[in-house]
Design a protein around this motif. Structure first.
Motif, PDB file in Angstrom:
ATOM      1  N   PHE A  71     -16.034 101.707  48.242  1.00  0.00           N
ATOM      2  CA  PHE A  71     -16.686 101.862  49.889  1.00  0.00           C
ATOM      3  C   PHE A  71     -17.372 100.224  49.590  1.00  0.00           C
ATOM      4  O   PHE A  71     -17.252  99.129  48.978  1.00  0.00           O
ATOM      5  CB  PHE A  71     -17.780 102.893  50.692  1.00  0.00           C
ATOM      6  N   THR A  72     -16.298  99.625  50.845  1.00  0.00           N
ATOM      7  CA  THR A  72     -16.908  98.519  51.439  1.00  0.00           C
ATOM      8  C   THR A  72     -18.214  98.867  53.080  1.00  0.00           C
ATOM      9  O   THR A  72     -17.908  99.264  53.414  1.00  0.00           O
ATOM     10  CB  THR A  72     -15.992  98.036  51.974  1.00  0.00           C
ATOM     11  N   GLU A  73     -18.852  97.635  52.090  1.00  0.00           N
ATOM     12  CA  GLU A  73     -20.293  98.139  53.667  1.00  0.00           C
ATOM     13  C   GLU A  73     -21.191  95.907  53.871  1.00  0.00           C
ATOM     14  O   GLU A  73     -20.888  95.843  52.720  1.00  0.00           O
ATOM     15  CB  GLU A  73     -20.919  98.891  52.894  1.00  0.00           C
ATOM     16  N   HIS A  74     -21.210  96.215  55.056  1.00  0.00           N
ATOM     17  CA  HIS A  74     -22.147  94.887  55.549  1.00  0.00           C
ATOM     18  C   HIS A  74     -23.853  95.143  55.773  1.00  0.00           C
ATOM     19  O   HIS A  74     -24.673  94.164  54.895  1.00  0.00           O
ATOM     20  CB  HIS A  74     -22.072  94.305  57.030  1.00  0.00           C
ATOM     21  N   ASP A  75     -24.416  96.923  55.857  1.00  0.00           N
ATOM     22  CA  ASP A  75     -25.328  96.896  55.739  1.00  0.00           C
ATOM     23  C   ASP A  75     -26.065  96.828  53.845  1.00  0.00           C
ATOM     24  O   ASP A  75     -25.652  98.162  53.620  1.00  0.00           O
ATOM     25  CB  ASP A  75     -25.719  98.280  55.819  1.00  0.00           C
ATOM     26  N   MET A  76     -26.903  95.785  53.223  1.00  0.00           N
ATOM     27  CA  MET A  76     -27.514  95.840  52.498  1.00  0.00           C
ATOM     28  C   MET A  76     -28.562  97.027  51.638  1.00  0.00           C
ATOM     29  O   MET A  76     -28.322  97.487  51.058  1.00  0.00           O
ATOM     30  CB  MET A  76     -28.336  94.570  51.951  1.00  0.00           C
ATOM     31  N   ASP A  77     -28.788  97.692  52.979  1.00  0.00           N
ATOM     32  CA  ASP A  77     -29.986  98.880  53.266  1.00  0.00           C
ATOM     33  C   ASP A  77     -29.289 100.430  52.544  1.00  0.00           C
ATOM     34  O   ASP A  77     -29.251 100.899  51.491  1.00  0.00           O
ATOM     35  CB  ASP A  77     -30.148  99.265  53.993  1.00  0.00           C
ATOM     36  N   VAL A  78     -27.767 100.582  52.885  1.00  0.00           N
ATOM     37  CA  VAL A  78     -26.735 101.364  52.629  1.00  0.00           C
ATOM     38  C   VAL A  78     -26.228 101.008  51.367  1.00  0.00           C
ATOM     39  O   VAL A  78     -25.889 101.833  50.192  1.00  0.00           O
ATOM     40  CB  VAL A  78     -25.396 100.882  53.697  1.00  0.00           C
ATOM     41  N   VAL A  79     -26.096  99.850  50.739  1.00  0.00           N
ATOM     42  CA  VAL A  79     -25.158 100.005  49.692  1.00  0.00           C
ATOM     43  C   VAL A  79     -26.921  99.718  48.469  1.00  0.00           C
ATOM     44  O   VAL A  79     -26.059 100.703  47.557  1.00  0.00           O
ATOM     45  CB  VAL A  79     -24.940  98.016  49.922  1.00  0.00           C
TER      46      VAL A  79
END
Length: 251
Positions: A204-212
């Motif tokens: 997955f790609t993601e900009h939210d670092m809390d999610v990552v």
């Protein structure tokens, strides 16, 4: 239902657009149980990499193998049929159809029963669709048209649709884009649970670092088409180059 383990092997992918090298020598593996985050600044090559994996783009050089079978050169439909599912940053549902019918359509497509489209959609695979909707927390809205749903609910429907194709590998392009912070964490916690239950492998790609950093089992960082770091979340977070290029030194 869990499945035997699968493995996606990506080796030395290259793709240029004119004089711009969008992806340069990217390699990684993805196995059942992995929840691999692909991150990087804008223009890093994340979307191009995704499109190379599911056949929307063909690499200039490199290999993409699923359980030993080469995927490069196959059309997206064939890649999907072999077990590579995908969700998109902008949800792709039929707004006028109900939530249940949207999921049923994927089952119908997988079974190649698209003839007599509208009549079967109301009856075929209904129990299977409702079971998936229950798992993603959308069973209570099964009879609502997708066009009236909140955006976070649409993301859950799209996840159910992806699961209906029975993927071995699931590519999720910014799965929490446009969602509230609490919804983001809930969706990724659900995804992590599905990875364990079904033996999935997720990129997955993601900009939210809390999610990552809260949910990924591994993180792969791109910058200008090249891999600059890969490994467990905490090791990547502490990487000086990653902090300089992407995290701004504040991670």
């Amino acid at each position: 239902m869990s499945r035997p383990g699968s493995r996606l092997e990506v080796r030395d992918l290259h793709r240029a657009f004119g004089g711009v090298q969008a992806v340069r020598g990217v390699s990684f593996t993805l196995e059942s149980g992995d929840l691999l985050a692909l991150i990087g600044p804008n223009g890093a090559g994340k979307s191009t990499c995704f499109n190379l994996l599911n056949g929307q783009l063909r690499p200039d050089r490199g290999s993409v193998r699923l359980d030993g079978a080469e995927l490069v050169g196959l059309p997206p439909r064939r890649v999907w049929a072999l077990g590579v599912g995908r969700t998109f940053q902008i949800t792709a549902t039929f707004a006028s159809m109900t939530v249940a019918e949207n999921v049923q359509m994927v089952f119908l497509s997988r079974a190649r029963r698209l003839f007599g489209l509208w009549r079967p959609a109301a009856a075929c695979f209904r129990e299977e669709a409702l079971a998936l909707l229950d798992r993603v927390g959308m069973a209570s809205q099964a009879e609502r048209p997708c066009g009236v749903l909140a955006y976070g609910d649409l993301k859950r429907v799209e996840l159910a649709m992806a699961l209906a194709s029975d993927p071995k590998i699931l590519l999720m392009d910014e799965p929490t884009a446009g969602m509230a912070p609490t919804e983001r964490l809930e969706l990724m916690a659900l995804t992590a649970a599905l990875v364990r239950e079904r033996g999935l492998a997720v990129l997955f790609t993601e900009h939210d670092m809390d999610v990552v950093f809260g949910h990924a089992t591994r993180v792969l960082v791109l910058d200008r088409g090249r891999t600059i770091a890969e490994g467990p979340p905490e090791a990547v977070r502490a990487d000086a180059r990653v902090q300089s290029v992407y995290l701004g030194g504040d991670a």
